[in-house]
Design a protein around this motif. Structure first.
Motif, mmCIF file in Angstrom:
data_model
loop_
_atom_site.group_PDB
_atom_site.id
_atom_site.type_symbol
_atom_site.label_atom_id
_atom_site.label_comp_id
_atom_site.label_asym_id
_atom_site.label_seq_id
_atom_site.Cartn_x
_atom_site.Cartn_y
_atom_site.Cartn_z
ATOM 1 N N LYS A 173 0.774 -1.395 -0.026
ATOM 2 C CA LYS A 173 0.066 -0.068 0.064
ATOM 3 C C LYS A 173 1.146 1.243 -0.024
ATOM 4 O O LYS A 173 0.591 2.287 -0.580
ATOM 5 N N SER B 91 0.849 4.187 -3.249
ATOM 6 C CA SER B 91 -0.166 5.094 -2.966
ATOM 7 C C SER B 91 0.660 6.349 -2.680
ATOM 8 O O SER B 91 1.830 6.454 -2.647
ATOM 9 N N ILE C 129 -4.950 6.190 0.481
ATOM 10 C CA ILE C 129 -5.383 5.002 0.121
ATOM 11 C C ILE C 129 -6.640 5.251 -0.770
ATOM 12 O O ILE C 129 -7.602 5.853 -0.684
ATOM 13 N N PHE D 189 -2.744 5.834 7.370
ATOM 14 C CA PHE D 189 -3.460 5.479 6.397
ATOM 15 C C PHE D 189 -4.791 5.951 6.168
ATOM 16 O O PHE D 189 -5.735 5.853 7.243
#
Length: 421
Positions: free
Chosen positions: A116, A120, A133, A147
């Motif tokens: 991620k 991202s 995200i 996140f």
């Protein structure tokens, strides 16, 4: 190993019970965090007896209870040993299989978070690393990053309280706690107490982060309403600190609970006393001489009419006595070779229908030789004398040691004579 797991399990249960009944409902979140982590470490280290309290003894004779050896009259089948080894292998195979599965799952979760970060967008807001995200997620944190859903962040729809909550997780290094308990859960996956500790630690993390938010914004009611709004969101990141974790009535109550310094002081002192007592109890070694006397009395009584169940030495006594040894005596090639040696050389009488148990003790001397053979029970027809004959054929053992000095060790060996199937 069985003794270690039993003792550590008992300690884990005691410490967890104390937490649930005595500490969990108190507004002493930092102490509770330390207590939960320390109790895990304590429970795993104390049974190793790295610190031990040993009663003085003028003469040390350590007692060891061997597993029962079953011998059929043809002297070629060692049934109990084979079954024991097979069961051990099965248990070991199951443990290793589950262990490997959990390791793979853990690594996949780490890779998922790492992936991620790689794919991202990353921004820094007031010194905090923000990972944006694309998927619809609740704010969560791991290691050194928060996140957040990219669209909601761009539209400025992330409340400041949520960012502060996740920042508190990062500042207080909650990720280290989570990784630690995940590591323990992989090793001790068979112990449900580890799961209970994991839940308690994560909930305490939420208490700590909630306290930071409320101290910063001073709007408890507004913050509680915000949590209720997102309570229906089921998103859960296994390794992350997530604001949606265990949103319960207890969490809201803890936000408004009043502290009582006197009660907190009392409870902290009581925890210190209880921990000291547990350390002493689980690190104390029995007097080997006294333990041996108990064993001999039990066995000798059995030969004059006590029920068969009482003829075996008490397992707990054996474990406590054996705990005094740093290195156990060892037959050349290991204990399995000893069983094979006895089974190969023991000649059972051919008397029709003869079966039962022979109980014999012997001492492994400081030089490794065997001595002081005593038949505490036999079934006649020379079965006891035959056991003594076989043990006298034994080569010297490697002696047991305490403080790097050889000691005499008393062994108890039960031999069951079986009829051929």
């Amino acid at each position: 190993m069985t003794t270690y797991l039993l003792k550590s399990g008992i300690l884990l249960f005691i410490f967890y019970l104390i937490y649930r009944l005595w500490l969990e409902n108190e507004k002493m979140f930092l102490f509770n965090r330390i207590y939960l982590l320390a109790s895990l470490v304590f429970s795993l280290l104390i049974p190793l007896q790295l610190i031990s309290f040993e009663p003085s003894a003028t003469s040390k004779i350590i007692s060891v209870q061997l597993d029962e050896l079953a011998i059929q009259k043809n002297s070629q089948s060692f049934k109990s040993l084979a079954e024991s080894l097979d069961l051990t292998n099965i248990i070991l195979a199951i443990y290793v299989t589950v262990f490997l599965v959990l390791i793979i799952r853990f690594l996949l979760n780490l890779f998922s978070l790492y992936n991620k970060v790689l794919r991202s967008e990353v921004q820094f807001v007031k010194g905090e690393k923000i990972i944006l995200i694309n998927e619809p997620i609740l704010p969560h944190s791991f290691w050194n990053a928060i996140f957040i859903n990219k669209q909601e962040f761009k539209n400025d729809r992330i409340p400041s309280e949520l960012i502060a909550h996740e920042k508190a997780h990062l500042d207080q290094k909650h990720t280290l706690d989570i990784l630690f308990i995940e590591f323990l859960q992989i090793i001790f996956w068979f112990n449900p107490l580890v799961i209970l500790y994991k839940r308690a630690i994560k909930l305490n993390h939420e208490f700590l982060a909630d306290a930071v938010v409320n101290n910063q914004f001073r709007e408890v009611t507004k913050y509680q309403s915000l949590l209720l709004e997102i309570a229906s969101n089921k998103t859960n990141i296994i390794l992350a600190s997530n604001i949606n974790y265990l949103i319960t009535k207890k969490r809201f109550i803890m936000m408004t609970k009043k502290e009582s310094p006197a009660r907190i002081f009392l409870k902290v002192c009581s925890i210190g006393i209880i921990t000291s007592l547990l350390l002493f109890v689980f690190s104390c070694k029995d007097n080997p001489e006294e333990s041996n006397t108990k064993k001999q009395n039990k066995i000798e009584k059995s030969s004059v009419g006590i029920e068969e169940k009482s003829t075996l030495p008490d397992e707990d006594d054996t474990v406590r006595s054996l705990a005094g040894l740093e290195i156990k005596p060892e037959f050349p090639g290991g204990i399995e070779e000893f069983y094979k040696f006895v089974g190969k050389n023991y000649q059972a009488p051919e008397e029709e229908g003869l079966k039962g148990k022979v109980y014999i003790t012997f001492i492994v001397e400081k030089d490794g030789s065997l001595s002081d053979f005593k038949v505490l029970r036999d079934i006649g027809y020379g079965t006891g004398e035959e056991a003594v004959r076989v043990l006298k054929l034994s080569p010297n053992w490697l002696p047991g040691t305490i403080n790097n000095k050889p000691v005499r060790t008393l062994y108890s060996l039960p031999i069951t004579i079986q009829s051929p199937d």
